[in-house]
Design a protein around this motif. Structure first.
Motif, PDB file in Angstrom:
ATOM      1  N   VAL A  25      32.758  38.830  48.552  1.00 44.96           N
ATOM      2  CA  VAL A  25      33.397  38.397  47.313  1.00 44.96           C
ATOM      3  C   VAL A  25      34.147  39.614  46.797  1.00 44.96           C
ATOM      4  O   VAL A  25      33.550  40.681  46.632  1.00 44.96           O
ATOM      5  CB  VAL A  25      32.358  37.903  46.285  1.00 44.96           C
ATOM      6  CG1 VAL A  25      32.982  37.717  44.919  1.00 44.96           C
ATOM      7  CG2 VAL A  25      31.704  36.613  46.764  1.00 44.96           C
ATOM      8  N   VAL A  26      35.446  39.464  46.585  1.00 47.31           N
ATOM      9  CA  VAL A  26      36.256  40.597  46.144  1.00 47.31           C
ATOM     10  C   VAL A  26      37.196  40.202  45.014  1.00 47.31           C
ATOM     11  O   VAL A  26      37.677  39.066  44.949  1.00 47.31           O
ATOM     12  CB  VAL A  26      37.081  41.214  47.293  1.00 47.31           C
ATOM     13  CG1 VAL A  26      36.184  41.830  48.343  1.00 47.31           C
ATOM     14  CG2 VAL A  26      38.004  40.208  47.917  1.00 47.31           C
ATOM     15  N   ARG A  27      37.428  41.178  44.141  1.00 49.10           N
ATOM     16  CA  ARG A  27      38.440  41.025  43.090  1.00 49.10           C
ATOM     17  C   ARG A  27      39.777  41.372  43.727  1.00 49.10           C
ATOM     18  O   ARG A  27      39.909  42.375  44.422  1.00 49.10           O
ATOM     19  CB  ARG A  27      38.120  41.960  41.927  1.00 49.10           C
ATOM     20  CG  ARG A  27      39.049  41.808  40.759  1.00 49.10           C
ATOM     21  CD  ARG A  27      38.631  42.680  39.612  1.00 49.10           C
ATOM     22  NE  ARG A  27      38.706  44.081  40.029  1.00 49.10           N
ATOM     23  CZ  ARG A  27      37.992  45.054  39.482  1.00 49.10           C
ATOM     24  NH1 ARG A  27      37.143  44.811  38.515  1.00 49.10           N
ATOM     25  NH2 ARG A  27      38.115  46.293  39.906  1.00 49.10           N
ATOM     26  N   ASN A  28      40.792  40.552  43.470  1.00 42.57           N
ATOM     27  CA  ASN A  28      42.062  40.688  44.171  1.00 42.57           C
ATOM     28  C   ASN A  28      43.088  41.574  43.494  1.00 42.57           C
ATOM     29  O   ASN A  28      44.161  41.778  44.042  1.00 42.57           O
ATOM     30  CB  ASN A  28      42.678  39.303  44.402  1.00 42.57           C
ATOM     31  CG  ASN A  28      41.788  38.463  45.287  1.00 42.57           C
ATOM     32  OD1 ASN A  28      41.220  38.949  46.247  1.00 42.57           O
ATOM     33  ND2 ASN A  28      41.642  37.205  44.949  1.00 42.57           N
ATOM     34  N   SER A  29      42.793  42.109  42.344  1.00 45.24           N
ATOM     35  CA  SER A  29      43.776  42.920  41.644  1.00 45.24           C
ATOM     36  C   SER A  29      43.073  43.975  40.813  1.00 45.24           C
ATOM     37  O   SER A  29      41.918  43.808  40.426  1.00 45.24           O
ATOM     38  CB  SER A  29      44.630  42.035  40.732  1.00 45.24           C
ATOM     39  OG  SER A  29      45.465  42.812  39.923  1.00 45.24           O
ATOM     40  N   SER A  30      43.774  45.043  40.529  1.00 43.24           N
ATOM     41  CA  SER A  30      43.238  46.072  39.638  1.00 43.24           C
ATOM     42  C   SER A  30      43.581  45.779  38.185  1.00 43.24           C
ATOM     43  O   SER A  30      43.094  46.440  37.287  1.00 43.24           O
ATOM     44  CB  SER A  30      43.814  47.440  40.018  1.00 43.24           C
ATOM     45  OG  SER A  30      43.411  47.775  41.313  1.00 43.24           O
ATOM     46  N   TYR A  31      44.461  44.812  37.974  1.00 43.47           N
ATOM     47  CA  TYR A  31      44.942  44.501  36.632  1.00 43.47           C
ATOM     48  C   TYR A  31      44.676  43.048  36.290  1.00 43.47           C
ATOM     49  O   TYR A  31      44.749  42.181  37.154  1.00 43.47           O
ATOM     50  CB  TYR A  31      46.442  44.779  36.533  1.00 43.47           C
ATOM     51  CG  TYR A  31      46.786  46.204  36.902  1.00 43.47           C
ATOM     52  CD1 TYR A  31      46.575  47.237  36.005  1.00 43.47           C
ATOM     53  CD2 TYR A  31      47.284  46.509  38.165  1.00 43.47           C
ATOM     54  CE1 TYR A  31      46.862  48.547  36.350  1.00 43.47           C
ATOM     55  CE2 TYR A  31      47.582  47.815  38.516  1.00 43.47           C
ATOM     56  CZ  TYR A  31      47.369  48.834  37.604  1.00 43.47           C
ATOM     57  OH  TYR A  31      47.645  50.129  37.944  1.00 43.47           O
ATOM     58  N   GLN A  32      44.383  42.790  35.022  1.00 45.52           N
ATOM     59  CA  GLN A  32      44.155  41.426  34.570  1.00 45.52           C
ATOM     60  C   GLN A  32      45.467  40.673  34.538  1.00 45.52           C
ATOM     61  O   GLN A  32      46.499  41.278  34.287  1.00 45.52           O
ATOM     62  CB  GLN A  32      43.491  41.435  33.202  1.00 45.52           C
ATOM     63  CG  GLN A  32      42.094  41.978  33.256  1.00 45.52           C
ATOM     64  CD  GLN A  32      41.390  41.867  31.919  1.00 45.52           C
ATOM     65  OE1 GLN A  32      41.917  41.364  30.957  1.00 45.52           O
ATOM     66  NE2 GLN A  32      40.167  42.355  31.877  1.00 45.52           N
ATOM     67  N   PRO A  33      45.514  39.392  34.776  1.00 48.94           N
ATOM     68  CA  PRO A  33      44.354  38.563  35.088  1.00 48.94           C
ATOM     69  C   PRO A  33      43.915  38.731  36.541  1.00 48.94           C
ATOM     70  O   PRO A  33      44.728  38.725  37.455  1.00 48.94           O
ATOM     71  CB  PRO A  33      44.847  37.147  34.846  1.00 48.94           C
ATOM     72  CG  PRO A  33      46.317  37.210  35.110  1.00 48.94           C
ATOM     73  CD  PRO A  33      46.741  38.612  34.720  1.00 48.94           C
ATOM     74  N   TYR A  34      42.628  38.917  36.719  1.00 47.38           N
ATOM     75  CA  TYR A  34      42.059  39.056  38.047  1.00 47.38           C
ATOM     76  C   TYR A  34      41.924  37.689  38.699  1.00 47.38           C
ATOM     77  O   TYR A  34      41.779  36.680  38.021  1.00 47.38           O
ATOM     78  CB  TYR A  34      40.640  39.645  37.987  1.00 47.38           C
ATOM     79  CG  TYR A  34      40.521  40.966  37.294  1.00 47.38           C
ATOM     80  CD1 TYR A  34      41.248  42.060  37.703  1.00 47.38           C
ATOM     81  CD2 TYR A  34      39.637  41.125  36.231  1.00 47.38           C
ATOM     82  CE1 TYR A  34      41.116  43.285  37.078  1.00 47.38           C
ATOM     83  CE2 TYR A  34      39.493  42.346  35.600  1.00 47.38           C
ATOM     84  CZ  TYR A  34      40.237  43.424  36.023  1.00 47.38           C
ATOM     85  OH  TYR A  34      40.106  44.626  35.400  1.00 47.38           O
ATOM     86  N   THR A  35      41.932  37.663  40.003  1.00 51.18           N
ATOM     87  CA  THR A  35      41.445  36.513  40.748  1.00 51.18           C
ATOM     88  C   THR A  35      40.366  37.040  41.681  1.00 51.18           C
ATOM     89  O   THR A  35      40.307  38.236  41.974  1.00 51.18           O
ATOM     90  CB  THR A  35      42.548  35.803  41.565  1.00 51.18           C
ATOM     91  OG1 THR A  35      43.138  36.720  42.474  1.00 51.18           O
ATOM     92  CG2 THR A  35      43.601  35.202  40.653  1.00 51.18           C
TER      93      THR A  35
END
Length: 87
Positions: A25-35
């Protein structure tokens, strides 16, 4: 089937199924909005994928949505002081 998540780093988790690592499970971005993406490690035919995986990858608007989809698994995270807590 019982899932759990173990944090490796901020925005990255191992996805365990009955105690075995089956995905990430990974966060796809360093900036909001995250996916957030839940991904299986092995490219297995659809009939052999664990529920609820219809595809190898599924993308979500939040970690909370992803966890709800997995059945609200326990999450073992690391805080800045090196102690771990479980959800």
């Amino acid at each position: 089937m019982t899932y759990s998540l173990i944090q490796l780093a901020p925005g990255a988790y191992d996805l365990l199924l009955n105690g075995e690592v089956v995905g990430s499970v990974v966060r796809n971005s360093s900036y909001q909005p995250y996916t957030w993406t839940a991904e299986l490690l092995e490219d297995v035919p659809p009939a052999r994928r664990p529920t609820p995986f219809a595809e190898l990858e599924h993308v979500f608007a939040s970690l909370e949505d992803l966890c709800a989809w997995l059945g609200d698994p326990p999450i073992k995270t690391n805080n800045r002081h090196g102690d771990a807590w479980e959800r």
